[in-house]
Design a protein around this motif. Structure first.
Motif, PDB file in Angstrom:
ATOM      1  N   THR A 237       0.844  -1.187   0.000  1.00 26.98           N
ATOM      2  CA  THR A 237       0.000   0.000   0.000  1.00 26.98           C
ATOM      3  C   THR A 237       0.883   1.242   0.000  1.00 26.98           C
ATOM      4  OG1 THR A 237      -1.696  -1.160   1.277  1.00 26.98           O
ATOM      5  CG2 THR A 237      -1.838   1.235   1.198  1.00 26.98           C
ATOM      6  N   SER A 238       0.713   2.079  -0.995  1.00 24.23           N
ATOM      7  CA  SER A 238       1.547   3.274  -1.101  1.00 24.23           C
ATOM      8  C   SER A 238       1.017   4.386  -0.217  1.00 24.23           C
ATOM      9  CB  SER A 238       1.598   3.764  -2.551  1.00 24.23           C
ATOM     10  OG  SER A 238       0.350   4.319  -2.935  1.00 24.23           O
ATOM     11  N   GLY A 239       1.893   5.315   0.104  1.00 26.32           N
ATOM     12  CA  GLY A 239       1.484   6.459   0.909  1.00 26.32           C
ATOM     13  C   GLY A 239       0.412   7.276   0.215  1.00 26.32           C
ATOM     14  N   ARG A 240       0.503   7.405  -1.108  1.00 25.28           N
ATOM     15  CA  ARG A 240      -0.484   8.191  -1.844  1.00 25.28           C
ATOM     16  C   ARG A 240      -1.856   7.521  -1.795  1.00 25.28           C
ATOM     17  NH1 ARG A 240       0.084  13.390  -2.151  1.00 25.28           N
ATOM     18  NH2 ARG A 240      -0.732  14.350  -4.033  1.00 25.28           N
ATOM     19  N   ASP A 241      -1.875   6.171  -1.790  1.00 22.07           N
ATOM     20  CA  ASP A 241      -3.146   5.454  -1.692  1.00 22.07           C
ATOM     21  C   ASP A 241      -3.799   5.696  -0.325  1.00 22.07           C
ATOM     22  OD1 ASP A 241      -2.935   4.442  -4.234  1.00 22.07           O
ATOM     23  OD2 ASP A 241      -2.123   2.505  -3.608  1.00 22.07           O
ATOM     24  N   VAL A 242      -2.974   5.737   0.725  1.00 16.37           N
ATOM     25  CA  VAL A 242      -3.494   5.996   2.066  1.00 16.37           C
ATOM     26  C   VAL A 242      -4.109   7.389   2.118  1.00 16.37           C
ATOM     27  CG1 VAL A 242      -2.888   6.264   4.501  1.00 16.37           C
ATOM     28  CG2 VAL A 242      -1.841   4.439   3.145  1.00 16.37           C
ATOM     29  N   GLU A 243      -3.407   8.355   1.546  1.00 18.42           N
ATOM     30  CA  GLU A 243      -3.917   9.725   1.529  1.00 18.42           C
ATOM     31  C   GLU A 243      -5.216   9.823   0.734  1.00 18.42           C
ATOM     32  OE1 GLU A 243       0.646  11.516   1.571  1.00 18.42           O
ATOM     33  OE2 GLU A 243      -0.649  11.773  -0.176  1.00 18.42           O
ATOM     34  N   GLN A 244      -5.236   9.177  -0.437  1.00 16.87           N
ATOM     35  CA  GLN A 244      -6.419   9.261  -1.296  1.00 16.87           C
ATOM     36  C   GLN A 244      -7.629   8.627  -0.634  1.00 16.87           C
ATOM     37  OE1 GLN A 244      -6.448  11.019  -4.196  1.00 16.87           O
ATOM     38  NE2 GLN A 244      -8.664  10.737  -4.038  1.00 16.87           N
ATOM     39  N   ARG A 245      -7.405   7.604   0.169  1.00 17.11           N
ATOM     40  CA  ARG A 245      -8.512   6.963   0.888  1.00 17.11           C
ATOM     41  C   ARG A 245      -9.227   7.989   1.773  1.00 17.11           C
ATOM     42  NH1 ARG A 245      -9.100   1.353   2.984  1.00 17.11           N
ATOM     43  NH2 ARG A 245     -10.512   1.382   4.769  1.00 17.11           N
ATOM     44  N   HIS A 246      -8.454   8.836   2.440  1.00 18.88           N
ATOM     45  CA  HIS A 246      -9.048   9.865   3.300  1.00 18.88           C
ATOM     46  C   HIS A 246      -9.849  10.871   2.481  1.00 18.88           C
ATOM     47  CE1 HIS A 246      -6.237   8.114   6.140  1.00 18.88           C
ATOM     48  NE2 HIS A 246      -6.725   8.866   7.107  1.00 18.88           N
ATOM     49  N   ILE A 247      -9.303  11.272   1.336  1.00 17.28           N
ATOM     50  CA  ILE A 247     -10.000  12.222   0.469  1.00 17.28           C
ATOM     51  C   ILE A 247     -11.311  11.618  -0.025  1.00 17.28           C
ATOM     52  CG2 ILE A 247      -9.857  13.627  -1.615  1.00 17.28           C
ATOM     53  CD1 ILE A 247      -7.870  14.441   0.547  1.00 17.28           C
ATOM     54  N   ASP A 248     -11.248  10.360  -0.440  1.00 20.60           N
ATOM     55  CA  ASP A 248     -12.436   9.691  -0.984  1.00 20.60           C
ATOM     56  C   ASP A 248     -13.524   9.556   0.073  1.00 20.60           C
ATOM     57  OD1 ASP A 248     -11.107   9.465  -3.386  1.00 20.60           O
ATOM     58  OD2 ASP A 248     -10.532   7.369  -3.101  1.00 20.60           O
ATOM     59  N   ILE A 249     -13.148   9.187   1.298  1.00 17.88           N
ATOM     60  CA  ILE A 249     -14.132   9.052   2.372  1.00 17.88           C
ATOM     61  C   ILE A 249     -14.794  10.393   2.641  1.00 17.88           C
ATOM     62  CG2 ILE A 249     -14.400   8.632   4.850  1.00 17.88           C
ATOM     63  CD1 ILE A 249     -12.239   6.472   4.592  1.00 17.88           C
ATOM     64  N   LEU A 250     -13.998  11.443   2.721  1.00 12.78           N
ATOM     65  CA  LEU A 250     -14.548  12.778   2.956  1.00 12.78           C
ATOM     66  C   LEU A 250     -15.530  13.169   1.858  1.00 12.78           C
ATOM     67  CD1 LEU A 250     -14.686  15.592   4.285  1.00 12.78           C
ATOM     68  CD2 LEU A 250     -12.659  16.204   2.940  1.00 12.78           C
ATOM     69  N   CYS A 251     -15.148  12.952   0.614  1.00 15.53           N
ATOM     70  CA  CYS A 251     -16.006  13.354  -0.508  1.00 15.53           C
ATOM     71  C   CYS A 251     -17.326  12.597  -0.501  1.00 15.53           C
ATOM     72  CB  CYS A 251     -15.271  13.152  -1.833  1.00 15.53           C
ATOM     73  SG  CYS A 251     -13.898  14.302  -2.098  1.00 15.53           S
ATOM     74  N   ARG A 252     -17.280  11.307  -0.204  1.00 17.15           N
ATOM     75  CA  ARG A 252     -18.517  10.518  -0.189  1.00 17.15           C
ATOM     76  C   ARG A 252     -19.444  10.962   0.932  1.00 17.15           C
ATOM     77  NH1 ARG A 252     -17.622   4.178  -1.030  1.00 17.15           N
ATOM     78  NH2 ARG A 252     -19.905   4.346  -1.057  1.00 17.15           N
ATOM     79  N   VAL A 253     -18.884  11.283   2.083  1.00 14.50           N
ATOM     80  CA  VAL A 253     -19.718  11.747   3.193  1.00 14.50           C
ATOM     81  C   VAL A 253     -20.287  13.131   2.885  1.00 14.50           C
ATOM     82  CG1 VAL A 253     -19.731  12.411   5.631  1.00 14.50           C
ATOM     83  CG2 VAL A 253     -18.513  10.348   4.913  1.00 14.50           C
TER      84      VAL A 253
END
Length: 214
Positions: free
Chosen positions: A22-38
């Motif tokens: 798991t790359s660092g960028r994937d970890v960061e993007q996961r947070h962005i995606d969760i925020l956007c969906r909420v």
């Protein structure tokens, strides 16, 4: 939660990537995606509780801010199991925070103040009125505590508030707006130089205690 009457929602994203692929960028993007969906699903303000373990906390904070986070909570404290060498097993343990742990989130609040649109909420290490004051001086819009209430009881809220009021009177502050962010990094200032300066100052102080003044 919104339909039940919540005035705001905090996203406590508990994600520790244990895999080596798991790359660092994937970890960061996961947070962005969760925020956007909420944010797409609700109309109330949404805050994100950040981890201190990103390779670039400032950039992640900026990306979340641009993605619509109404608040950033600094910082999350993750579960850290221990090992009992006598019974040879992994032990689940949750330790209450201590004031010394506030230095890291306080530093980042001072760095982010005025750099992001989102409100900045301070959490971790708030046990005494002075801890509240320090966070406000660094630039926190909100100061939160949980460990202190578990340690001292809910009546400790009055101790924190009364202590803050007494300090403000003693220092001549009429309202929080006068002191909030007073010791934050000035907008347009060199943030990396600020961090390096604090590090060098700490080394000088430690050296002076051991060997005398430089």
């Amino acid at each position: 939660m919104q339909d039940a009457g919540a005035a705001a929602i905090e996203l406590n994203i508990y994600y520790l990537p244990g895999g080596q692929l798991t790359s660092g960028r994937d970890v960061e993007q996961r947070h962005i995606d969760i925020l956007c969906r909420v944010k797409e699903a609700v109309t109330v303000p949404v805050a994100v509780k950040l981890s201190p373990h990103f390779s670039s906390v400032g950039e992640v904070a900026r990306r979340l801010d641009e993605a619509g986070a109404d608040g950033l909570v600094l910082f999350n404290r993750f579960f850290q199991p221990d090992i009992d060498p006598e019974i040879l097993t992994v032990v689940a343990a949750v330790d209450l925070s201590r004031p010394a742990e506030a230095r890291l989130p306080r530093t980042w609040i001072a760095l982010l103040r005025g750099q992001v649109r989102a409100s900045l909420a301070a959490t971790t290490g708030v046990d005494a009125p002075s801890d509240v004051v320090k966070y406000l001086l660094a630039g926190a819009d909100v100061v939160m505590t949980a460990s202190a209430l578990l340690r001292h009881g809910t009546e400790h809220v009055a101790v924190l508030l009364d202590g803050l009021t007494a300090w403000m009177v003693r220092k001549g502050f009429a309202d929080l707006g006068e002191l909030r962010g007073m010791l934050a990094v000035p907008q347009g200032g060199d943030q990396e130089a600020y961090e390096r300066g604090l590090y060098v100052s700490a080394l000088r102080a430690a050296n002076s205690r051991v060997y005398g003044p430089w």
